[in-house]
Design an enzyme around this catalytic site. Structure first.
Site, PDB file in Angstrom:
ATOM      1  N   HIS A 306      41.650  55.879  49.140  1.00 21.73           N
ATOM      2  CA  HIS A 306      42.880  55.123  49.388  1.00 21.73           C
ATOM      3  C   HIS A 306      42.503  53.702  49.761  1.00 21.73           C
ATOM      4  CE1 HIS A 306      46.842  54.087  51.000  1.00 21.73           C
ATOM      5  NE2 HIS A 306      47.285  55.133  50.331  1.00 21.73           N
ATOM      6  N   ASP A 364      48.290  62.782  47.277  1.00 21.88           N
ATOM      7  CA  ASP A 364      48.422  63.354  45.932  1.00 21.88           C
ATOM      8  C   ASP A 364      47.525  64.558  45.704  1.00 21.88           C
ATOM      9  OD1 ASP A 364      48.753  60.007  45.169  1.00 21.88           O
ATOM     10  OD2 ASP A 364      50.321  61.475  44.767  1.00 21.88           O
TER      11      ASP A 364
HETATM   12  C1  SDX Z   1      48.762  56.507  46.182  1.00 21.94           C
HETATM   13  O1  SDX Z   1      48.774  52.049  48.318  1.00 21.94           O
HETATM   14  C2  SDX Z   1      49.350  53.123  48.657  1.00 21.94           C
HETATM   15  O2  SDX Z   1      49.808  53.263  49.772  1.00 21.94           O
HETATM   16  C3  SDX Z   1      49.469  54.187  47.603  1.00 21.94           C
HETATM   17  C4  SDX Z   1      50.085  55.516  48.040  1.00 21.94           C
HETATM   18  C5  SDX Z   1      51.549  55.346  48.400  1.00 21.94           C
HETATM   19  O3  SDX Z   1      52.073  56.169  49.181  1.00 21.94           O
HETATM   20  O4  SDX Z   1      52.211  54.448  47.845  1.00 21.94           O
HETATM   21  O5  SDX Z   1      49.401  56.010  49.174  1.00 21.94           O
HETATM   22  C6  SDX Z   1      50.042  56.546  46.935  1.00 21.94           C
HETATM   23  O6  SDX Z   1      48.702  55.811  45.196  1.00 21.94           O
HETATM   24  C7  SDX Z   1      47.564  57.260  46.717  1.00 21.94           C
HETATM   25  C8  SDX Z   1      46.273  57.004  45.874  1.00 21.94           C
HETATM   26  C9  SDX Z   1      46.340  57.919  44.637  1.00 21.94           C
HETATM   27  N1  SDX Z   1      45.271  57.584  43.713  1.00 21.94           N
HETATM   28  C10 SDX Z   1      44.246  58.446  43.487  1.00 21.94           C
HETATM   29  O7  SDX Z   1      44.076  59.485  44.116  1.00 21.94           O
HETATM   30  C11 SDX Z   1      43.331  58.022  42.352  1.00 21.94           C
HETATM   31  C12 SDX Z   1      41.860  58.180  42.802  1.00 21.94           C
HETATM   32  N2  SDX Z   1      41.601  57.166  43.856  1.00 21.94           N
HETATM   33  C13 SDX Z   1      41.007  55.921  43.400  1.00 21.94           C
HETATM   34  O8  SDX Z   1      41.455  55.468  42.160  1.00 21.94           O
HETATM   35  C14 SDX Z   1      40.957  54.866  44.517  1.00 21.94           C
HETATM   36  O9  SDX Z   1      40.525  55.508  45.649  1.00 21.94           O
HETATM   37  C15 SDX Z   1      42.221  54.103  44.859  1.00 21.94           C
HETATM   38  C16 SDX Z   1      42.822  53.433  43.683  1.00 21.94           C
HETATM   39  C17 SDX Z   1      43.221  54.995  45.481  1.00 21.94           C
HETATM   40  C18 SDX Z   1      41.836  53.024  45.885  1.00 21.94           C
HETATM   41  O10 SDX Z   1      40.994  52.171  45.235  1.00 21.94           O
HETATM   42  P1  SDX Z   1      40.438  50.842  45.952  1.00 21.94           P
HETATM   43  O11 SDX Z   1      40.975  50.650  47.287  1.00 21.94           O
HETATM   44  O12 SDX Z   1      40.603  49.724  44.982  1.00 21.94           O
HETATM   45  O13 SDX Z   1      38.937  51.219  46.177  1.00 21.94           O
HETATM   46  P2  SDX Z   1      37.845  51.069  45.085  1.00 21.94           P
HETATM   47  O14 SDX Z   1      38.388  51.548  43.774  1.00 21.94           O
HETATM   48  O15 SDX Z   1      37.304  49.703  45.168  1.00 21.94           O
HETATM   49  O16 SDX Z   1      36.798  52.146  45.563  1.00 21.94           O
HETATM   50  C19 SDX Z   1      35.910  51.825  46.634  1.00 21.94           C
HETATM   51  C20 SDX Z   1      34.645  52.570  46.283  1.00 21.94           C
HETATM   52  C21 SDX Z   1      34.182  52.300  44.843  1.00 21.94           C
HETATM   53  O17 SDX Z   1      32.769  52.427  44.834  1.00 21.94           O
HETATM   54  P3  SDX Z   1      31.894  51.018  44.918  1.00 21.94           P
HETATM   55  O18 SDX Z   1      32.388  50.119  43.792  1.00 21.94           O
HETATM   56  O19 SDX Z   1      32.148  50.454  46.283  1.00 21.94           O
HETATM   57  O20 SDX Z   1      30.464  51.483  44.684  1.00 21.94           O
HETATM   58  O21 SDX Z   1      34.892  53.996  46.343  1.00 21.94           O
HETATM   59  C22 SDX Z   1      34.728  54.577  45.062  1.00 21.94           C
HETATM   60  C23 SDX Z   1      34.745  53.441  44.043  1.00 21.94           C
HETATM   61  O22 SDX Z   1      33.902  53.797  42.932  1.00 21.94           O
HETATM   62  N3  SDX Z   1      35.879  55.464  44.872  1.00 21.94           N
HETATM   63  C24 SDX Z   1      35.836  56.680  44.336  1.00 21.94           C
HETATM   64  C25 SDX Z   1      37.156  57.172  44.399  1.00 21.94           C
HETATM   65  N4  SDX Z   1      37.953  56.242  44.950  1.00 21.94           N
HETATM   66  C26 SDX Z   1      37.168  55.184  45.230  1.00 21.94           C
HETATM   67  N5  SDX Z   1      34.798  57.399  43.823  1.00 21.94           N
HETATM   68  C27 SDX Z   1      35.126  58.629  43.367  1.00 21.94           C
HETATM   69  N6  SDX Z   1      36.368  59.165  43.385  1.00 21.94           N
HETATM   70  C28 SDX Z   1      37.409  58.472  43.896  1.00 21.94           C
HETATM   71  N7  SDX Z   1      38.642  59.004  43.940  1.00 21.94           N
END
Ligand code: SDX
Length: 430
Positions: A306, A364
């Site tokens: 998140h 989710d």
């Molecule tokens: C919702 O914003 C909100 O409040 C949203 C929400 C709401 O109520 O409105 O809470 C609802 O959208 C919840 C999130 C649902 N999405 C997912 O579950 C999809 C999987 N999650 C990822 O796509 C990600 O965690 C996000 C999009 C949710 C957050 O992404 P960020 O904040 O942009 O973080 P990032 O992508 O930069 O990740 C940070 C690091 C990265 O590694 P590095 O580049 O630092 O090496 O963490 C890793 C990412 O590769 N990472 C993951 C991961 N999520 C982040 N690695 C594996 N699996 C994951 N799910």
């Protein structure tokens, strides 16, 4: 005491920027005057360090796993209230008295029908159209029905539009579901409460009586509370930006639905369930954990991570309890998807990669298992998220319209394209 300021040096020039403090949570450095005084912009793709507005609606502490709606903890609202009480709280800022609640429920109930011409609108879709495509279009189409009576400068008309939106989303969502399964639309029934009415419109058929399971209705109502608002997430920011130009509120909500659909946002509940189905058995989890860690693999564990929560999403804990409650009520003893989800969560929460990156299950992760058990197809999961989030979008839209400092949102950029150059006639091009 003089106001707090932050001083930054830009190319040898010191610039004082005011610091503004909130009720709780991080203060902000007001950079509105930065460009005028320095000729520079700030740069923050994804807005990881940027507050886009001032708001009094929802507060999240990502490190502590705290979520407050108008100051009330989500755990207490989910435990003691119902979804329409949460809608009233988000819209008006205070919990309703008994008479205010009864009046609000009455007003919402009497806006649940949609114009009869909307039924013809649905016929234009392929029968296998994704329900989120149908929702984006049908909610946007509502602006064609009310455009001449939605003067957003009139507080009363803003509230009418808000009530209409909250009231009609379940009806449109149920219609999107019925259309996808080829069953006749069921009209709302004014003698049912909000969530029981929605279940009736989804699962009743004209051929026989239908009574929703009260345990499932209560569980779904609680799920709506959990999804109602979440400060300036991507879809809410979309609604605010669309609304900042003065656009029709129904069209702004349609824009929010479009943004929510993405798998990184509200589409994650559908993607998470598909991921659990693809993993299939606990034995296959390690290979997917490895894929999630592989920098060259775009695979993400859907339902994990998140932007704000760097601790457990408080909604996910309530969601997990609700999942067990629903499965028990339905007599589902050994759901293989739940076995995979529980084992995936256990492994991920003990894995160095996820601990270091603070990746916890989000709302989710469990919602898909619950909604599937209730009888909703995977394609309807994000529609239910949009149904619940409508009140948050509308409350944030109203707050933005009523904010005297609000102006049209118009970010700037860091330009790295071609420098100025002259046109070359086509005959002279290589
Ligand atoms: C919702 O914003 C909100 O409040 C949203 C929400 C709401 O109520 O409105 O809470 C609802 O959208 C919840 C999130 C649902 N999405 C997912 O579950 C999809 C999987 N999650 C990822 O796509 C990600 O965690 C996000 C999009 C949710 C957050 O992404 P960020 O904040 O942009 O973080 P990032 O992508 O930069 O990740 C940070 C690091 C990265 O590694 P590095 O580049 O630092 O090496 O963490 C890793 C990412 O590769 N990472 C993951 C991961 N999520 C982040 N690695 C594996 N699996 C994951 N799910």
């Amino acid at each position: 005491m003089s106001a707090k300021t932050s001083t930054i040096a830009v190319e040898g020039k010191s610039i004082d920027l005011p610091i503004r403090e909130g009720t709780i949570g991080p203060s902000v450095v007001d950079i509105a005057a930065l460009y005028k005084n320095s000729g520079m912009f700030t740069y923050d793709p994804g807005f990881t360090s940027t507050a886009s507005c001032e708001s009094q609606i929802t507060y999240i502490d990502g490190d502590e796993g705290v979520l407050l709606y108008r100051g009330y903890p989500i755990e207490q609202l989910a435990e003691h209230g119902d979804f329409l009480e949460t809608c009233y709280l988000l819209l008006y800022g205070e919990l309703p008295t008994a008479s205010q609640k009864a009046d609000f429920d009455y007003r919402v109930t009497r806006h649940t029908m949609v114009h009869e011409q909307m039924l013809r609108f649905f016929q234009g879709f392929r029968r296998d159209a994704h329900p989120m495509a149908v929702m984006v279009a049908s909610v946007g189409a509502l602006s064609a029905f009310y455009h001449d009576s939605t003067d957003i400068s009139d507080p009363q008309q803003r509230m009418i539009a808000s009530m209409r939106m909250i009231a009609k989303m379940p009806t449109l969502a149920a219609m999107a579901y019925k259309y996808s399964v080829g069953q006749p639309f069921m009209y709302p029934k004014n003698n049912l409460d909000y969530t029981a009415n929605f279940l009736h419109m989804c699962f009743a058929v004209p051929c026989e009586e239908y009574t929703s399971n009260p345990v499932l209705a209560r569980a779904l109502d609680r799920i709506f509370i959990l999804h109602a608002d979440h400060e300036q997430n991507a879809s809410t920011s979309t609604v605010r930006l669309a609304g900042s130009s003065g656009a029709n509120p129904f069209a702004c909500i349609a824009a929010g639905i479009a943004c929510l659909w993405g798998p990184a946002h509200g589409g994650a509940n559908e993607a998470a369930l598909k991921m659990l189905e693809e993993i299939g058995t606990p034995e296959r989890i390690p290979q997917y954990i490895a894929k999630a860690k592989d920098k060259n693999d775009p695979f993400r564990l859907m339902g994990f991570g998140h932007r704000v929560y760097k601790n457990y999403d408080p909604r996910a804990k309530i969601m997990q309890r609700t999942t067990h409650e629903v499965l028990n009520e339905l007599g589902i003893k050994d759901d293989p998807l739940l076995d995979v989800a529980m084992e995936l969560e256990r492994i991920a929460l003990h894995d160095e990669y996820f601990i270091e990156k603070k990746l916890y299950p989000n709302i989710d992760f469990y919602s898909g298992i619950t909604l599937k058990a209730m009888g909703f197809p995977t394609s309807m999961f994000t529609v239910l998220f949009a149904l619940a989030r409508t009140v948050g979008w509308i409350a944030q839209w109203k707050e933005m319209i009523e904010d005297p400092s609000q102006k049209i949102g118009r970010p700037r950029q860091l330009y790295t394209g071609a420098p100025k150059r002259d046109y070359v006639p086509i005959a002279q091009r290589a």
